[in-house]
Structure formats: structure tokens, C-alpha cells
Design an enzyme around this catalytic site. Structure first.
Site, PDB file in Angstrom:
ATOM      1  N   ASP A 122     -45.572  48.825  -4.194  1.00 17.79           N
ATOM      2  CA  ASP A 122     -45.890  49.042  -2.784  1.00 17.79           C
ATOM      3  C   ASP A 122     -44.599  49.158  -1.988  1.00 17.79           C
ATOM      4  O   ASP A 122     -43.705  48.321  -2.121  1.00 17.79           O
ATOM      5  CB  ASP A 122     -46.746  47.887  -2.258  1.00 17.79           C
ATOM      6  CG  ASP A 122     -47.399  48.222  -0.917  1.00 17.79           C
ATOM      7  OD1 ASP A 122     -47.503  49.422  -0.579  1.00 17.79           O
ATOM      8  OD2 ASP A 122     -47.803  47.278  -0.212  1.00 17.79           O
ATOM      9  N   GLU A 150     -53.917  46.371   5.189  1.00 20.53           N
ATOM     10  CA  GLU A 150     -52.847  47.334   5.425  1.00 20.53           C
ATOM     11  C   GLU A 150     -53.390  48.704   5.045  1.00 20.53           C
ATOM     12  O   GLU A 150     -53.777  48.921   3.892  1.00 20.53           O
ATOM     13  CB  GLU A 150     -51.586  46.985   4.621  1.00 20.53           C
ATOM     14  CG  GLU A 150     -50.970  45.669   5.078  1.00 20.53           C
ATOM     15  CD  GLU A 150     -49.594  45.380   4.501  1.00 20.53           C
ATOM     16  OE1 GLU A 150     -49.258  45.942   3.440  1.00 20.53           O
ATOM     17  OE2 GLU A 150     -48.853  44.589   5.127  1.00 20.53           O
ATOM     18  N   ARG A 193     -51.673  36.691   5.546  1.00 20.49           N
ATOM     19  CA  ARG A 193     -50.402  36.567   6.263  1.00 20.49           C
ATOM     20  C   ARG A 193     -49.844  35.148   6.256  1.00 20.49           C
ATOM     21  O   ARG A 193     -48.622  34.959   6.266  1.00 20.49           O
ATOM     22  CB  ARG A 193     -50.559  37.041   7.713  1.00 20.49           C
ATOM     23  CG  ARG A 193     -51.000  38.471   7.857  1.00 20.49           C
ATOM     24  CD  ARG A 193     -50.021  39.427   7.213  1.00 20.49           C
ATOM     25  NE  ARG A 193     -50.463  40.813   7.395  1.00 20.49           N
ATOM     26  CZ  ARG A 193     -49.913  41.833   6.758  1.00 20.49           C
ATOM     27  NH1 ARG A 193     -48.935  41.654   5.884  1.00 20.49           N
ATOM     28  NH2 ARG A 193     -50.360  43.052   6.969  1.00 20.49           N
ATOM     29  N   GLN A 241     -48.440  34.597   2.788  1.00 21.06           N
ATOM     30  CA  GLN A 241     -47.263  35.466   2.679  1.00 21.06           C
ATOM     31  C   GLN A 241     -46.063  34.908   3.443  1.00 21.06           C
ATOM     32  O   GLN A 241     -44.938  34.889   2.933  1.00 21.06           O
ATOM     33  CB  GLN A 241     -47.620  36.861   3.222  1.00 21.06           C
ATOM     34  CG  GLN A 241     -46.511  37.894   3.113  1.00 21.06           C
ATOM     35  CD  GLN A 241     -46.884  39.220   3.781  1.00 21.06           C
ATOM     36  OE1 GLN A 241     -47.985  39.384   4.314  1.00 21.06           O
ATOM     37  NE2 GLN A 241     -45.970  40.176   3.737  1.00 21.06           N
TER      38      GLN A 241
HETATM   39 MN    MN Z   1     -48.575  46.965   1.778  1.00 22.05          MN
END
Ligand code: MN
Length: 403
Positions: A117, A190, A228, A231
Site C-alpha cells: 500500500d 481509505e 486509527r 494505528q
Molecule cells: Mn491505505
């Protein structure tokens, strides 16, 4: 050239599109099909009856054997299909092999080999940098010199419609001193494009930007689900890990690169000028309009044409050290975000870190995903003779955390 398939001419699934996927009907084996209008062409028996050299690759439960054949075979199969679907004389031969889309089950279109990614949107990288590091430059020093990326988890790439279970893990809000374990409270999406590698390359060699079309078979729409809070706590210093690896959803249809010829556009200005191995021709960008639909409300329209790094630059960069390509490799663009608020491709950005509410048509508001929420990504691109073609949608619903 006009197709004889009822309802297809002038639609977003016209003969200029012809995406590939894997389908089955009740009780039979998954195999390769091609969509036109609202029907699927059952390629294996059609190719066999027409004595096509490549017929054997369609009687397979993944696109990988077809993708491994390489560009000359992809082009000749596409030319054959266009001929069969536009020549009135072929209609009686092809019609027995058309199946209504409503009668089929769609499966994962290909077996994912490696998954990478990237992080190619200047606006997305700037927005996230501003939120994560409010007191310093939004972009880190490397960002304009190379397409930044990381290796993701191929085994959890799933096809559209697969339920996404809310991940649990370690979270440590800034206001607390120690982490706790539990379900993610900041579950996000995303909106991205994924590029699917067909033809492999040898370890120890690199793939130049001018060889992009020889290796890349096509494009999928991709949702890189992201926790998030997990992350934010785990990512230093080695990058994304469990906040990403629980699920990545892709469309069931792979749009062939040839169907996107009319979508090619110049890249935004790249300053400083990239190193030689990252140089590309004009029109290395793609003009693809994406929509993000949250519980039925269109909340964003990210424009792919605004992406800073081109797909050919991503491919050149990911092989420049001699890393080989395998059939089924998937590399994604990173979140597609434009400059305007209504063009942001993640809820982290739309809600500006959870501070601004996103209004849905049912009167409710959101910052991040709630259990039961459904997100659908759709996309269209210019067709060669005007009008637009559609990419396959990618859909996913959030199920509550388990255990
Ligand atoms: Mn991504």
C-alpha cells in the site's frame, strides 16, 4: 462499434469496459467471466467452442492463470471478445453463454500474492501530517522524492460484500498514560485504487516505468479499512501493522488497463523533479472519479486525477531494489483525497480527527464507523467515445467486535 447485448450500448458496462471476475451459479464451480451490461459472459465454454488458444485459463477459480499469460494474450482475448460482442453474426454463438448478473455469485477475482500500500495523495499526506504532527511540516522530507509505501497483509484481502469484524487491540489516547486493550473506537476507511500485477518479473531485476502496461493487468477499487487508534499507538517506528491488517476489501471486477486508455491524464506538477528511474511519459495519471457512500449518503467524491505519484512510478519504485513481481501482486495507491473537504477519502480527514461531525441523510451524524454501518465505494472513468464506464463497486458492513 456497437454491441448487440441488450441494454449494454451506452451504459457504464458497455463493450469499451469488459471487466473480468470470477463467478459461479448455484451448485457449480467458480470460473472466469466478463461483464457486459447486466450479464456475465461465461468465458470457458465460449472460448472452448471458438477454439481459442487461451480457453483453458478461464476454467479456473481465479484470474491468476489468465493474468500470468501477459500483455499479448490479454490484448488478443480482449480483441476477440469485442469482436464476438459487436458482430451480429456471432450473436447466436455467444448468446447461450450469457448469464444474468442476478443469477450469479461473485467471488474473489484473483489470489493475492504480495500486497503493498502506497501513500500517493499529496492532500491526504498533508492532512494526516498536519493532524499527527501539528507543530512541524506536514510532509516528511522523503515524500516528494519517492512514493512512500509499506507491505500489507495479502491473506486478509477480501472481496466486496465480506463482513468486516471490528478489530480489537491496544489503544492509548493522548490523554492517557498507559494503553488498554479493547475494540477500536476509531474505525475508518481509505478509498483507494488497487493495481493488479499479471506478468511476473525476475528477482534481481527492476521494472521500469515504461514497462508498466506489460506487467499490470488491471485495476480494482479498494477499501483499506483502518483502525486509527490502534494505528496511532503502534506505528512508530516501523509503520502500519495491526491497525490495517485485519481486512482490506476489493471489488469483484478487475477493470482491464486497456479500458482506462481514455482516462489517462497528465500528472500534477512534480517538484522537485523525480530521479531518472521515476520519470514518466505524459499522461501517466488517471482521471477516475470515486464516490464514498456511507449508509446510503454520498459523503465524499475523491478525484484520482489529483494523485501526486503515478501507478507506473509506484511499480518502478517497488521493484527498483530488485524485488520480484509475482502474478497476483496487488499494490494500492493510498487514500485518494483532493484539496476540498468533500473530496477527502477517509473519515479521519472528513471528521478532522474526530472533531467535526459528518451528517448522513437519515439525520444521524458520524465521526468514525459504528457497528452495522455500511460503506460502498464506486468509481467511473471516461469512456473512449464519450460517456463513462464504471469500475466494480466495493462494499463492506461493520460487524461488532468478537471477544
Ligand atoms: Mn491505505
Amino acid at each position: 462499434m456497437t454491441t448487440w447485448v441488450d441494454g449494454a450500448a451506452g451504459s457504464r458496462w458497455d463493450v469499451t469496459n469488459l471487466p473480468y471476475g470470477v463467478f459461479s451459479m448455484a451448485g457449480d464451480e467458480p470460473r472466469v467471466g466478463c461483464r457486459i451490461g447486466d450479464v456475465v459472459v461465461d468465458l470457458a465454454p465460449l472460448a472452448a467452442s471458438d477454439l481459442l488458444d487461451a480457453a483453458h485459463v478461464f476454467q479456473q477459480p481465479t484470474l491468476n492463470p489468465f493474468m500470468a499469460l501477459g500483455r499479448p494474450a490479454w490484448d488478443s482475448v480482449r480483441a476477440w471478445l469485442v469482436e464476438m460482442l459487436t458482430d451480429d453474426a456471432a450473436r447466436s454463438e455467444v448468446e447461450p453463454f450469457l448469464v444474468p448478473l442476478s443469477d450469479v455469485t461473485l467471488h474473489a477475482p484473483f489470489e493475492v500474492a504480495d500486497y503493498v500500500d502506497f501513500y500517493c495523495s499529496l492532500d491526504h499526506a498533508s492532512n494526516v501530517g498536519t493532524m499527527l504532527r501539528p507543530d512541524s511540516e506536514p510532509l516528511l522530507p522523503n515524500w516528494r522524492h519517492l512514493p512512500v509505501g509499506y507491505h500489507g497483509r495479502a491473506g486478509t484481502v477480501v472481496p466486496t460484500g465480506t463482513e468486516v469484524v471490528r478489530p480489537s487491540g491496544q489503544r492509548k489516547p493522548r490523554t492517557e498514560t498507559t494503553p488498554t486493550y479493547g475494540p477500536s473506537r476509531r474505525l475508518d476507511i481509505e478509498a483507494e485504487l488497487g493495481f493488479v500485477v499479471g506478468a511476473p518479473s525476475a528477482m534481481g531485476t527492476s521494472v521500469g516505468t515504461d514497462s508498466f502496461a506489460d506487467h499490470v493487468f488491471g485495476v480494482v477499487l479498494l477499501n483499506d479499512w483502518s483502525a486509527r487508534d490502534i494505528q496511532a499507538w503502534e506505528y512508530v517506528p516501523l509503520g502500519p501493522f495491526l491497525g490495517k491488517s485485519f481486512a482490506t476489501s476489493i471489488s469483484a471486477w478487475v477493470t482491464p488497463l486497456a479500458a482506462l486508455d481514455a482516462a489517462r491524464v497528465p500528472l500534477p506538477d512534480q517538484d522537485p523533479r523525480p530521479l531518472d528511474y521515476l520519470r514518466v511519459d505524459e499522461d501517466a495519471g488517471l482521471d477516475i472519479d470515486v464516490e464514498v457512500v456511507w449508509n446510503g449518503t454520498v459523503v465524499s467524491r475523491p478525484p484520482y486525477r489529483s494523485m501526486y505519484w503515478a501507478p507506473a512510478q509506484m511499480l518502478a519504485h517497488l521493484t527498483v531494489n530488485g524485488a520480484s513481481l509475482r502474478t497476483g501482486d496487488l499494490f494500492a495507491s493510498g487514500t485518494i483525497s483532493g484539496a476540498a473537504r468533500e473530496q477527502r477519502g477517509s473519515f479521519l480527514e472528513l471528521s478532522w480527527g474526530g472533531q467535526e461531525l459528518v451528517a448522513l441523510d437519515d439525520g444521524s451524524t458520524r465521526t468514525f464507523l459504528e457497528d452495522g454501518d455500511e460503506v460502498v465505494l464506486t468509481a467511473t472513468a471516461p469512456a473512449p467515445a464519450g460517456g463513462r464506464i464504471a469500475l466494480g463497486e466495493v462494499r463492506g458492513r461493520i460487524a461488532p467486535a468478537r471477544g
